[in-house]
Design an enzyme around this catalytic site. Structure first.
Site, mmCIF file in Angstrom:
data_model
loop_
_atom_site.group_PDB
_atom_site.id
_atom_site.type_symbol
_atom_site.label_atom_id
_atom_site.label_comp_id
_atom_site.label_asym_id
_atom_site.label_seq_id
_atom_site.Cartn_x
_atom_site.Cartn_y
_atom_site.Cartn_z
ATOM 1 N N SER A 11 70.485 -74.471 78.306
ATOM 2 C CA SER A 11 71.697 -73.660 78.284
ATOM 3 C C SER A 11 72.264 -73.558 79.694
ATOM 4 O O SER A 11 71.619 -72.989 80.587
ATOM 5 C CB SER A 11 71.385 -72.253 77.775
ATOM 6 O OG SER A 11 72.463 -71.398 78.102
ATOM 7 N N HIS A 36 73.434 -76.975 75.732
ATOM 8 C CA HIS A 36 73.826 -75.800 74.952
ATOM 9 C C HIS A 36 74.910 -75.039 75.719
ATOM 10 O O HIS A 36 74.717 -74.693 76.889
ATOM 11 C CB HIS A 36 72.577 -74.930 74.759
ATOM 12 C CG HIS A 36 72.761 -73.728 73.915
ATOM 13 N ND1 HIS A 36 72.830 -73.792 72.538
ATOM 14 C CD2 HIS A 36 72.878 -72.414 74.235
ATOM 15 C CE1 HIS A 36 72.975 -72.560 72.055
ATOM 16 N NE2 HIS A 36 73.006 -71.700 73.061
ATOM 17 N N ASP A 38 77.167 -71.790 75.816
ATOM 18 C CA ASP A 38 77.273 -70.420 75.311
ATOM 19 C C ASP A 38 78.680 -69.875 75.539
ATOM 20 O O ASP A 38 79.036 -69.514 76.657
ATOM 21 C CB ASP A 38 76.260 -69.523 76.033
ATOM 22 C CG ASP A 38 74.843 -69.759 75.538
ATOM 23 O OD1 ASP A 38 74.629 -69.696 74.314
ATOM 24 O OD2 ASP A 38 73.958 -70.001 76.384
ATOM 25 N N MET A 40 81.240 -66.964 75.005
ATOM 26 C CA MET A 40 81.209 -65.509 74.734
ATOM 27 C C MET A 40 82.590 -64.899 74.954
ATOM 28 O O MET A 40 83.280 -65.260 75.908
ATOM 29 C CB MET A 40 80.210 -64.823 75.658
ATOM 30 C CG MET A 40 78.809 -65.393 75.593
ATOM 31 S SD MET A 40 77.663 -64.394 76.542
ATOM 32 C CE MET A 40 76.189 -65.438 76.483
ATOM 33 N N HIS A 69 77.662 -72.859 71.094
ATOM 34 C CA HIS A 69 77.178 -71.641 70.438
ATOM 35 C C HIS A 69 78.282 -70.589 70.589
ATOM 36 O O HIS A 69 78.437 -69.990 71.652
ATOM 37 C CB HIS A 69 75.877 -71.204 71.132
ATOM 38 C CG HIS A 69 75.302 -69.935 70.619
ATOM 39 N ND1 HIS A 69 74.298 -69.244 71.274
ATOM 40 C CD2 HIS A 69 75.571 -69.208 69.495
ATOM 41 C CE1 HIS A 69 73.985 -68.162 70.585
ATOM 42 N NE2 HIS A 69 74.746 -68.111 69.512
ATOM 43 N N MET A 71 79.748 -67.323 70.363
ATOM 44 C CA MET A 71 79.477 -65.882 70.216
ATOM 45 C C MET A 71 80.818 -65.175 70.313
ATOM 46 O O MET A 71 81.117 -64.479 71.279
ATOM 47 C CB MET A 71 78.496 -65.433 71.297
ATOM 48 C CG MET A 71 77.072 -65.884 71.016
ATOM 49 S SD MET A 71 76.015 -65.809 72.461
ATOM 50 C CE MET A 71 76.391 -67.396 73.189
ATOM 51 N N MET A 140 68.322 -66.410 66.927
ATOM 52 C CA MET A 140 68.367 -65.724 68.212
ATOM 53 C C MET A 140 67.067 -64.939 68.396
ATOM 54 O O MET A 140 66.707 -64.113 67.557
ATOM 55 C CB MET A 140 69.552 -64.751 68.268
ATOM 56 C CG MET A 140 70.923 -65.401 68.231
ATOM 57 S SD MET A 140 71.171 -66.657 69.490
ATOM 58 C CE MET A 140 70.896 -65.735 71.003
ATOM 59 N N ASP A 178 66.684 -69.548 70.322
ATOM 60 C CA ASP A 178 67.536 -69.282 71.487
ATOM 61 C C ASP A 178 67.244 -67.907 72.076
ATOM 62 O O ASP A 178 67.525 -66.886 71.449
ATOM 63 C CB ASP A 178 69.009 -69.351 71.037
ATOM 64 C CG ASP A 178 69.970 -69.305 72.215
ATOM 65 O OD1 ASP A 178 69.521 -69.403 73.374
ATOM 66 O OD2 ASP A 178 71.188 -69.179 71.957
HETATM 67 C C1 DX5 Z 1 72.126 -65.694 74.966
HETATM 68 C C2 DX5 Z 1 72.405 -67.155 74.889
HETATM 69 C C3 DX5 Z 1 71.275 -68.038 75.243
HETATM 70 C C4 DX5 Z 1 70.792 -67.927 76.648
HETATM 71 C C5 DX5 Z 1 69.400 -68.468 76.722
HETATM 72 O O1 DX5 Z 1 73.164 -64.998 74.391
HETATM 73 O O2 DX5 Z 1 72.811 -67.501 73.580
HETATM 74 O O3 DX5 Z 1 71.600 -69.396 74.962
HETATM 75 O O4 DX5 Z 1 71.589 -68.616 77.562
HETATM 76 O O5 DX5 Z 1 68.962 -68.302 78.009
HETATM 77 P P1 DX5 Z 1 67.503 -67.818 78.394
HETATM 78 O O6 DX5 Z 1 66.588 -68.978 78.133
HETATM 79 O O7 DX5 Z 1 67.633 -67.497 79.838
HETATM 80 O O8 DX5 Z 1 67.147 -66.630 77.547
HETATM 81 ZN ZN ZN Z 2 72.984 -69.616 73.096
#
Ligand code: DX5
Ligand code: ZN
Length: 218
Positions: A11, A36, A38, A40, A69, A71, A140, A178
């Site tokens: 990620s 990955h 993320d 948000m 991903h 969110m 998650m 994740d």
């Molecule tokens: C959290 C994300 C994850 C995060 C994982 O909301 O969806 O993908 O980046 O990172 P680590 O491995 O640091 O928990």
């Molecule tokens: Zn993620």
């Protein structure tokens, strides 16, 4: 090709965004397949990261499988936009979309791989009707929004439960996990039935990323 018991999906949330191409090069140089992303929105989760423009720009520099991903609230509004940006897998949260079945179909119609993610407090049974339509399920193992959080141990039971449903029904989706995945818990996560480990901080803070990958994949 080396033997891998599990695939690693780094990620970039944990990387330095001012050197994003360096982060992508590192992932490619380790012969990993996925990255990955993320996304948000500050609504579904408290944090804000980046959007389709960023993904479109980095797409030109990488052949990795882009796993977005999302969110974000009502992700159906953005399926086409993230598809056009060059994502390969589009993962939406069950909790963020009212008509999950329709949203997953939109991703499929775009010709993309289909992912569904669920929060720690959502049971795997809540997506049972949708499993026939997905390529990936992201469980998650932290509350989404931030990297560097601690793995929630109850997640192991959910991975097992999902793996059991998969075997029972003969489904072929892959299970991604994740949040908080590291060298202390990766074996238990793998043994529970995970196929792909998403890892942010543990990957990008590793002093020797090649050794980290080797240990995680073994
Ligand atoms: C959290 C994300 C994850 C995060 C994982 O909301 O969806 O993908 O980046 O990172 P680590 O491995 O640091 O928990
Ligand atoms: Zn993620």
């Amino acid at each position: 090709m080396r033997e891998r018991s599990v695939l690693i999906n780094p990620s970039i949330l944990a990387s330095d965004f001012s050197d994003i191409l360096g982060a992508l090069d590192l992932i490619s140089s380790l012969e990993l397949d996925y990255v990955h992303l993320d996304v948000m929105d500050g609504m579904f989760v408290p944090n804000i990261t980046f959007g389709p423009k960023f993904i479109k720009d980095i797409r030109k520099h990488s052949d990795l499988v882009f796993d977005a991903h999302l969110m974000i609230e009502n992700p159906e509004r953005y399926v086409k936009i993230f598809s056009d940006a060059g994502c390969d897998i589009i993962t939406v949260h069950k909790e963020a979309t009212r008509h999950l079945n329709r949203t997953l179909a939109m991703i499929r119609e775009e010709g993309k791989e289909v992912g569904v993610a669920i929060n720690p407090s959502t049971s795997v049974h809540e997506i049972e009707c949708d499993l026939v339509n997905v390529d990936y399920v992201t469980l998650m193992s932290v509350n989404p929004g931030f990297g560097g959080q601690r793995f929630i141990p109850e997640s192991l039971r959910k991975i097992r439960a999902l793996d059991e449903i998969r075997k029972r029904e003969g489904y072929e989706f892959r299970i991604m996990v994740d949040g908080g995945v590291n060298l202390k818990n990766h074996i238990a996560i793998k043994e529970a039935g995970a196929d792909i480990l998403i890892t942010g901080e543990a990957f990008f803070k590793a002093s020797d990323p090649a050794a980290f990958v080797e240990e995680m994949e073994s």
